[in-house]
Design an enzyme around this catalytic site. Structure first.
Site, PDB file in Angstrom:
ATOM      1  N   ASP A   1     -10.763   3.310   3.904  1.00  0.00           N
ATOM      2  CA  ASP A   1     -11.112   1.886   3.831  1.00  0.00           C
ATOM      3  C   ASP A   1     -12.626   1.701   3.658  1.00  0.00           C
ATOM      4  O   ASP A   1     -13.076   0.636   3.236  1.00  0.00           O
ATOM      5  CB  ASP A   1     -10.715   1.188   5.147  1.00  0.00           C
ATOM      6  CG  ASP A   1      -9.506   0.280   5.000  1.00  0.00           C
ATOM      7  OD1 ASP A   1      -9.249  -0.185   3.880  1.00  0.00           O
ATOM      8  OD2 ASP A   1      -8.840   0.029   6.025  1.00  0.00           O
TER       9      ASP A   1
ATOM     10  N   GLN B   1      -4.518  -1.271   9.624  1.00  0.00           N
ATOM     11  CA  GLN B   1      -4.513  -2.605   9.033  1.00  0.00           C
ATOM     12  C   GLN B   1      -5.152  -3.628   9.983  1.00  0.00           C
ATOM     13  O   GLN B   1      -4.844  -3.652  11.177  1.00  0.00           O
ATOM     14  CB  GLN B   1      -3.071  -3.017   8.691  1.00  0.00           C
ATOM     15  CG  GLN B   1      -2.942  -4.331   7.962  1.00  0.00           C
ATOM     16  CD  GLN B   1      -3.503  -4.289   6.538  1.00  0.00           C
ATOM     17  OE1 GLN B   1      -3.643  -3.226   5.932  1.00  0.00           O
ATOM     18  NE2 GLN B   1      -3.827  -5.448   5.999  1.00  0.00           N
TER      19      GLN B   1
ATOM     20  N   LYS C   1       0.840  -1.207   0.000  1.00  0.00           N
ATOM     21  CA  LYS C   1       0.000   0.000   0.000  1.00  0.00           C
ATOM     22  C   LYS C   1       0.876   1.258   0.000  1.00  0.00           C
ATOM     23  O   LYS C   1       0.617   2.205  -0.746  1.00  0.00           O
ATOM     24  CB  LYS C   1      -0.942  -0.012   1.221  1.00  0.00           C
ATOM     25  CG  LYS C   1      -2.064  -1.037   1.080  1.00  0.00           C
ATOM     26  CD  LYS C   1      -2.843  -1.253   2.369  1.00  0.00           C
ATOM     27  CE  LYS C   1      -3.851  -2.389   2.174  1.00  0.00           C
ATOM     28  NZ  LYS C   1      -4.596  -2.761   3.399  1.00  0.00           N
TER      29      LYS C   1
HETATM   30  N1  GUN Z   1      -6.727  -6.499   6.116  1.00  0.00           N
HETATM   31  C1  GUN Z   1      -6.946  -7.194   4.982  1.00  0.00           C
HETATM   32  N2  GUN Z   1      -7.482  -6.403   4.037  1.00  0.00           N
HETATM   33  C2  GUN Z   1      -7.615  -5.184   4.588  1.00  0.00           C
HETATM   34  C3  GUN Z   1      -8.101  -3.933   4.100  1.00  0.00           C
HETATM   35  O1  GUN Z   1      -8.539  -3.795   2.962  1.00  0.00           O
HETATM   36  N3  GUN Z   1      -8.045  -2.901   4.964  1.00  0.00           N
HETATM   37  C4  GUN Z   1      -7.580  -3.035   6.239  1.00  0.00           C
HETATM   38  N4  GUN Z   1      -7.589  -1.958   7.017  1.00  0.00           N
HETATM   39  N5  GUN Z   1      -7.132  -4.173   6.723  1.00  0.00           N
HETATM   40  C5  GUN Z   1      -7.143  -5.243   5.896  1.00  0.00           C
END
Ligand code: GUN
Length: 285
Positions: free
Chosen positions: A120, A97, A53
């Protein structure tokens, strides 16, 4: 018929190019779009995700900060960090996350993120905005699926879409997005009595369960469009989705591969949401 592939890498490249252009335009006005990624603990998969990311942000000209904390960080300390990021004008998007360590209430942390920075789309306010058709951030994975349908010029009006899976992150928001585009939507899940009877009626199928071979060729109507959100490993340890790709591609009109399908689109839509957050902030919204 052999299905046409919907190439998530190619579409991502195109959309990330647009993000980079918009980021440049915003920077010329003195605003650099910024994403904060917060990782607590040392979950190996999460470490890979957050690295990807942050790198994607850099590649598209977005500012990003990665905050890493030990697994024993207290919930109060994490909430304080989120609050600080809420008040940081250089940060337009905040991503904590998941999963978080068990002693931290993940929902409480998500609700602490300002809805204006909830890139998100997991905040209850974002979910409510999607449900009611109000402006807000859409969760990145289903949003990416919608972009994939858009990329093949697919008109959902009056079509029957079947979503397999009812998670808050994919299945439920996916169904709402399809509904917003005037599809007739069925959500199937582990208690659905006859999944095949449902999928055989579908013009569009989204498989988002997290289990291999949930969708096989005999369950797909010829010409259907199939989007595979799954991310699993097969017996040889190779990445695979929820769909029996080799079988279903002979029946469907379009299909997303794994890898190279929905996966790259998730990060792409995170960039789009972050840029959108920055544009809204710059416009004083
Ligand atoms: N863990 C796995 N996928 C995601 C996501 O898209 N966002 C977040 N914050 N955590 C994750």
């Amino acid at each position: 018929m052999t299905a046409q592939l919907i190439d998530g890498n190619a579409l991502s490249k195109q959309l990330r190019g647009q993000v980079a252009e918009r980021a440049t335009a915003l920077k010329a006005r003195g605003v650099t779009p910024g994403l904060a990624v917060v990782l607590v603990g040392d979950n190996p998969a999460s470490q890979v995700y957050v690295r990807n990311k942050v790198k994607a942000c850099q590649d598209s000209g977005l500012h990003s900060v990665l905050e890493k904390y030990e697994a024993d960080m207290s919930e109060a300390d994490l909430l304080a960090r989120v609050e600080a990021l809420n008040n940081d004008p250089s940060i337009h998007g905040i991503l904590v996350q998941l999963p978080l360590p068990a002693h931290i209430d993940a929902q409480k942390v998500i609700e602490a993120i300002s809805p204006l920075k909830d890139v998100d789309g997991f905040h209850i306010a974002s979910a409510g905005a999607l449900m009611t058709g109000m402006p807000g951030f859409w969760p990145c994975t289903p949003y990416g699926c919608m972009k994939m349908l858009e990329s093949i010029g697919y008109d959902l009006k009056g079509k029957h879409a079947v979503v397999i899976g009812r998670s808050n992150i994919v299945g439920k928001p996916m169904a709402l997005m399809l509904l917003q585009k005037n599809a007739t939507v069925t959500i199937c899940h582990s208690a659905t009595r006859d999944l095949k009877a449902q999928t055989l009626q579908a013009d569009v199928i989204v498989a988002a369960v997290g289990k291999r071979n949930v969708l096989t060729a005999d369950m797909v109507r010829p010409g259907a469009v199939v989007l595979d959100v799954g991310m699993n490993r097969n017996d040889e340890g190779k990445l695979c989705g929820d769909v029996d790709f080799d079988g279903v591609r002979e029946v469907a009109s379009h299909i997303t591969p794994v890898p190279g399908g929905v996966g790259p689109m998730t990060i792409t839509m995170l960039l789009v949401n972050t840029l959108e957050a920055a544009e809204r902030a710059a416009a004083g919204a």
